[in-house]
Scaffold this active site. Structure first.
Site, mmCIF file in Angstrom:
data_model
loop_
_atom_site.group_PDB
_atom_site.id
_atom_site.type_symbol
_atom_site.label_atom_id
_atom_site.label_comp_id
_atom_site.label_asym_id
_atom_site.label_seq_id
_atom_site.Cartn_x
_atom_site.Cartn_y
_atom_site.Cartn_z
ATOM 1 C CE1 TYR A 95 -3.962 2.222 0.726
ATOM 2 C CE2 TYR A 95 -2.431 3.348 2.181
ATOM 3 C CZ TYR A 95 -3.632 3.316 1.500
ATOM 4 O OH TYR A 95 -4.489 4.377 1.593
ATOM 5 C CE LYS A 128 -3.450 5.478 -1.456
ATOM 6 N NZ LYS A 128 -4.484 6.184 -2.250
#
Length: 278
Positions: A170, A174
């Site tokens: 994740y 990002k």
């Protein structure tokens, strides 16, 4: 990373501006869509959960014009539908890339995977949803955004800049979105481009990241919205921001303001990573 802020959108008073918001069926996406609707924006909202999206559409349609195609930002045809819906309303002045996934698969109560054990299909899906989808949708909407001297708001996370165990997939996705935002800002001077870390929030996605833990002390997503509205109001230089560092917009016709809920600015660096999205 910073560039000069783009001029304000050129929509005439007779034509309400149009915002495209992904991951808008719940959480931060829905709260931002509610605030934009109260401020007079027309909306194109989307999410993968058809029932939740239909409920959001019914609520928002009582306030403003809404189009709500359900689907994933990874799907080519779905992105085309979003662009067509925005064009039918007059053309997008704002794109909010909020939809995201923690792991690309259902954790089903399990902990976040380490990078050593991250299933590669899930890692691929994570990057497709969190990076490729937003970039592809931005590409399609750029002609409309240029015409309206609009803005792109990419929802980021502190996991993009901090190393948290279990957050490798994740966080890396990002971080990639942050960098893509910075490059886009240099290439598209007529469009304001921001990446924003919203901070810790009490959302379903956050609960999925911490199964069995009590997250009731986290602020609700609505507390972040005034900072995002302030960003749209002030149109600062392109760059990466923390919502906690942004001045909040004043109260709208309804809904919470920074004074009505726990201040996002009270967050500290010790807080947990901040997932956001559908």
């Amino acid at each position: 990373m910073d560039t000069a802020a783009a001029p304000a959108a050129t929509d005439s008073p007779q034509t309400p501006p149009v915002a495209v918001v992904t991951g808008a069926s719940r959480g931060l996406g829905l709260e931002l869509a509610r605030a934009l609707a109260r401020d007079g924006w027309q909306l194109v909202i989307t999410a993968r959960n058809t029932a939740e999206l239909a409920a959001a559409e019914a609520e928002l349609a009582a306030v403003t014009k809404v189009a709500a195609p359900a689907g994933s930002v990874v799907d080519d045809d779905h992105r085309e539908r979003l662009v067509e819906a925005a064009e039918a309303l007059g053309g997008a002045s704002l794109l909010v890339n909020n939809a995201s996934t923690l792991t690309g698969y259902d954790l089903d109560g399990a902990s976040l995977p380490t990078l050593a054990g991250f299933p590669l299909p899930g890692l691929l899906e994570t990057f497709e949803v969190n990076v490729l989808g937003p970039i592809a949708l931005t590409q399609l909407l750029l002609p409309q955004l240029r015409d309206h001297r609009g803005a792109v708001l990419n929802i980021s996370s502190d996991a993009a800049v901090e190393a948290y165990p279990g957050w490798g997939g994740y966080g890396a996705s990002k971080a990639a979105l942050d960098h893509a935002s910075a490059v886009l800002a240099t290439e598209e001077p007529a469009v304001a481009v921001w990446a924003v870390d919203p901070g810790d929030m009490r959302t379903r996605m956050h609960q999925e990241a911490f199964p069995g833990e009590d997250i009731s002390d986290r602020p609700l997503p609505a507390t972040v919205v005034p900072a995002l509205l302030g960003l749209l109001r002030d149109r600062p230089a392109a760059g990466r921001y923390r919502a906690a560092d942004l001045p909040a917009a004043g109260p709208t016709a309804a809904g919470p303001t920074a004074a009505d809920a726990p201040a996002v600015a009270a967050r500290t660096a010790a807080d947990a990573p901040t997932p956001a999205g559908e």
